[in-house]
Design a protein around this motif. Sequence first.
Motif, short mmCIF file in Angstrom:
data_model
loop_
_atom_site.label_atom_id
_atom_site.label_comp_id
_atom_site.label_asym_id
_atom_site.label_seq_id
_atom_site.Cartn_x
_atom_site.Cartn_y
_atom_site.Cartn_z
N UNK A 246 24.21 12.25 34.22
CA UNK A 246 23.65 13.59 34.38
C UNK A 246 24.72 14.63 34.66
N UNK A 247 25.93 14.21 34.97
CA UNK A 247 27.03 15.12 35.29
C UNK A 247 27.40 15.96 34.05
N UNK A 248 27.61 17.25 34.16
CA UNK A 248 27.81 18.06 35.36
C UNK A 248 26.55 18.73 35.91
N UNK A 249 25.39 18.16 35.70
CA UNK A 249 24.16 18.76 36.19
C UNK A 249 23.58 19.74 35.19
N UNK A 250 22.27 19.96 35.28
CA UNK A 250 21.54 20.75 34.29
C UNK A 250 22.11 22.15 34.11
N UNK A 251 22.32 22.88 35.22
CA UNK A 251 22.68 24.30 35.12
C UNK A 251 24.08 24.51 34.54
N UNK A 252 24.96 23.54 34.70
CA UNK A 252 26.29 23.66 34.08
C UNK A 252 26.26 23.15 32.65
N UNK A 253 25.60 22.03 32.42
CA UNK A 253 25.53 21.47 31.07
C UNK A 253 24.90 22.47 30.09
N UNK A 254 23.86 23.18 30.55
CA UNK A 254 23.16 24.12 29.67
C UNK A 254 23.96 25.39 29.39
N UNK A 255 24.99 25.66 30.17
CA UNK A 255 25.74 26.91 30.01
C UNK A 255 27.19 26.69 29.59
N UNK A 256 27.57 25.45 29.30
CA UNK A 256 28.96 25.18 28.92
C UNK A 256 29.35 25.89 27.63
N UNK A 257 28.38 26.10 26.73
CA UNK A 257 28.72 26.81 25.50
C UNK A 257 29.13 28.25 25.80
N UNK A 258 28.44 28.89 26.77
CA UNK A 258 28.86 30.23 27.18
C UNK A 258 30.29 30.20 27.73
N UNK A 259 30.57 29.18 28.52
CA UNK A 259 31.91 29.05 29.11
C UNK A 259 32.96 28.92 28.01
N UNK A 260 32.68 28.07 27.01
CA UNK A 260 33.64 27.89 25.91
C UNK A 260 33.92 29.21 25.20
N UNK A 261 32.86 29.96 24.94
CA UNK A 261 33.01 31.25 24.25
C UNK A 261 33.89 32.19 25.07
N UNK A 262 33.62 32.26 26.36
CA UNK A 262 34.40 33.15 27.23
C UNK A 262 35.86 32.72 27.32
N UNK A 263 36.08 31.41 27.41
CA UNK A 263 37.45 30.90 27.48
C UNK A 263 38.18 31.19 26.17
N UNK A 265 37.70 33.61 24.25
CA UNK A 265 37.97 35.05 24.22
C UNK A 265 38.96 35.48 25.31
N UNK A 266 39.42 34.52 26.09
CA UNK A 266 40.35 34.81 27.19
C UNK A 266 39.72 35.74 28.23
N UNK A 267 38.40 35.61 28.41
CA UNK A 267 37.65 36.50 29.31
C UNK A 267 37.02 35.67 30.43
N UNK A 268 37.72 35.57 31.56
CA UNK A 268 37.20 34.80 32.68
C UNK A 268 36.16 35.57 33.49
N UNK A 269 36.09 36.91 33.31
CA UNK A 269 35.23 37.74 34.15
C UNK A 269 33.78 37.78 33.68
N UNK A 270 33.51 37.32 32.46
CA UNK A 270 32.15 37.40 31.92
C UNK A 270 31.20 36.54 32.74
N UNK A 271 30.12 37.13 33.28
CA UNK A 271 29.17 36.33 34.07
C UNK A 271 28.40 35.34 33.20
N UNK A 272 27.94 34.28 33.80
CA UNK A 272 27.19 33.23 33.11
C UNK A 272 25.70 33.48 33.33
N UNK A 273 24.93 33.32 32.27
CA UNK A 273 23.48 33.49 32.34
C UNK A 273 22.83 32.12 32.43
N UNK A 274 22.27 31.82 33.58
CA UNK A 274 21.69 30.50 33.81
C UNK A 274 20.23 30.48 33.37
N UNK A 275 19.78 29.34 32.84
CA UNK A 275 18.38 29.23 32.45
C UNK A 275 17.48 29.13 33.68
N UNK A 276 16.22 29.51 33.48
CA UNK A 276 15.21 29.34 34.53
C UNK A 276 14.40 28.11 34.18
#
Length: 683
Positions: A246-263, A265-276
Motif C-alpha cells: 500500500x506504500x506510499x499510501x492512497x493520498x500520495x499514490x494518487x498524486x504522484x503524477x502531479x509531483x512528476x509534472x512539477x518536478x 517543470x522544475x517547480x517545487x512551489x506548485x501545491x498538490x491537489x489531493x483527492x477527496x
Amino acid sequence: MRKTLAGISSVILCVTILGILPDVAFAATPFRIISRSEWGADESFLYTKEAAPLEKQTDPQEKTSEPDTISQRQQDCIENRKLYPEEFVPARTVRKKRDETYRWALEYSKEVKLLVVHHTAIQVTGDDRDSEERMRALYEMHANGRGWGDIGYHYVVADDGSIFEGKAGGDYVTGGHVYCGNIGTVGIALMGNFDVEKPTQAQMRSLQWLLITLSKRYHIDPDDKTRFHGKEVPTILGHKNLLSTDCPGYYVAETLNQVRINVARNDYSMPIRFPVVARAKSAGILAQRQKERLGLATNEPVSGISAVGTTTIEGRPGDTAIFLVEYRSGNTEVGRRTRIAEVSRSSNRIGLSQELAGRDMLVRTDLLLPESLPPQSVQAIRLKVEYPIEPGTYTLTIGGVEYTLKVTGRRARNAEPFSDETLPLIEKSTLTQKTAGEIANRKSDFGSGLRRDESQIITIRIRLSTREAAATSCDVVDLKKLKTQYRGTLECTMIEGKPAIINTITLEDYLAGLAEEPDTEPYEKQRAFAIAARTYAAFYLDPLQRKFPGMPYDGDDSPTRFQWYKGIAFELKNPHWVKAVRATANSVLMLNDVLIKPPYFSSDDGRTRSPVEAGWKNFPNAEIFGSKPDPWCKGMPMAGHGVGMSGCGAEGQAGEGKTGEEILRYYYPGTEVREIGSTEIGK
C-alpha cells in the motif's frame, strides 16, 4: 540512549540513500537537508564491537521496512537475480571505518535509476513530538529494533517540511527500502500514514524540491521511464509500483503524477491537489494494516469490496456515470470471473454494467472479478451505472457498500428507460476518424456566436494533446479505449503530419471534467472557479478571439496551452466540483454585456499583479485587473502570473463565508454574473 519507539508502528521504507547535496542552483530556496549530526543521530548504532561472521550478516538486498516477506516475493527475487544478475552487483563494499566494523556493511550502486517515494505508515496526526524526535525514534527502530545498524531510508521528509539525511554513507550508498530492489534506487520517506491522513503542502513542496535536486544529481529525467529488473517503470515512482504494497499510501499514490509534472517543470512551489475520498474503506482493513506493521498476530486478511471515492453519485435522469470499486483478496488466490459480491437495487430501473475484457457487460445479481488476483492483493473494478428515467433518490448496494444515487435535473438527451428485458449498453462516446477538411467545414456554424447543437446546447472542441504523445498516425490511436474516459464524441485527424485527437463535447460536460479545483477545496471557491473557467473557455469560442486560429478545435487539454482537462476520471473523484459546475450552469462573467477574458492563478505574496506587471500588453479590459491586496495569501510563494483571481485568496474568502459570486466581484470588479444562454459571442 535516545527514547524508544513507543507508539510507533513499523514503517514502509522506500528510499535509497544519497547523502547531503550541495545547495548549488538552489541557494536561494528555503530548503536544506538536515544532517545526521544536526538531528542527533547516535553514530554508535552503526558499529559492532566484534566483527560479525559474514555468513550471519543479513543480505543488504533483503533489507526492507516492510513486515516479513511472503514466499511469492522471495521466489520473484530469486528469479530476478537469475535473469538480471548484473543489477544486483554493487560497485564496491565497505565493511570497516578505521578500526570499527559496520553492523550493516556499506554497499554502493554503480548508478541510480529510480527515485522511490514511501510513507512511514506511522500516523503523525495527534503526535505531539517534534520532527527531530520522531526522526531519532525512527532511526532507533530500524537500527536497533530491527537490528540493521542504521535507518533504511536515504531521506525522510517531516510534516513541517524538514528534510532529514537518512542512511549514512553518502552518494550512491544503497539503502533498505525496497525488498530485492535497493541497488540502483534512492528512497524518500514521508512521515505519516497516507491511507488515513493527507500530507501537508509544506511536506509536498519539500519532496518536490528534493526530487528536483536528486534528479539533477543523478542525471535522471523525471518525466521518463527506465527498465528495472526487466520492467519499464517511471523514474519517479511509489513503492507500490515495484512491489505489492500500500506504500506510499492512497493520498500520495494518487498524486504522484502531479509531483512528476512539477518536478519535470522544475517547480517545487506548485501545491498538490489531493483527492477527496468517502470514508467507505473498512475500518477492519486499516486495523489489519496497522497490526501487520506492528508485527502483531493477524487473523485472515480482510477481503471484499470497498469504495473508491464518494458513495454519493449525482446525475440527470437517464444519464450514465462511471465509478470504481476495489476488491481485496484474502489469503488465497481468487480466479478470473469469480463471483465476488452480491448486487441489489432499490429499483429495477437502475442499470449497472462492468468492464470485462474491454466490453461493458450487464450486472444483474453478482459482480465478477475481471482478472485473477494473487493472495493479499487489490484489484480496481470499473463500473457504469445508468440512472432511472424518473428523478429521485435511489440506492445501489455492492457487496455491503451502499451507494446513494441522486437523480435530478433535466432528462438526458436520447435517454431511454432501462429495463431488465432490453439490457441496453449505453456508449459514452461516438467514434469517427475524419479528415481535417471534414472537421474544418463545420467551423462555419460559429455564425452569429456560440456554436450549438440541434438542441441549442453550447459545444466546444478540445484537442487531447496529452493523449497523442506516442502516436504516429490515426491508425494507432485507440479511440475505443478513450471513449470510456471522455464524454461527447471523439475523432482523429492528421494536422501538420501528426495525429490530432479531438473531443467534441457540451460546454457544461467539458467543465465537469476540467481539473481546476478538486474536492479538497471549499465549495464556494469551486463555484467561483467554475464560473471563471467557463467564461475563459467561452471567450475563445468567439470567431474573433480564437486561441488556435485556423485549427479545427477551440482548446487543448494541456494546462500550459489552454485548460487542464481530464475528463470522466476527474469527475468521478471530485463530485463536489461537478456539483459546483452544475449549480452554476451557463453562468459567465460579463462587462457591459460582453464576455471578459478572466485570468486566474495559484498563489501570490499578498497582492495580485496587473497585466502590465505580468508583461501583458493590450490585455482586454485591463482596468478590471489592477493590482489589489490579497491578504489571504500573505507569506505564500508566487505561483503563476499573479493576474486576476488567486486560488489562495479564493480559498481564504470562502473560509470566511463569502459566496462564489462575492469572491468573483472582489477579483473582477465591475463585472456581472450572467446567463450565457441568452448572449451571443462577438456582440
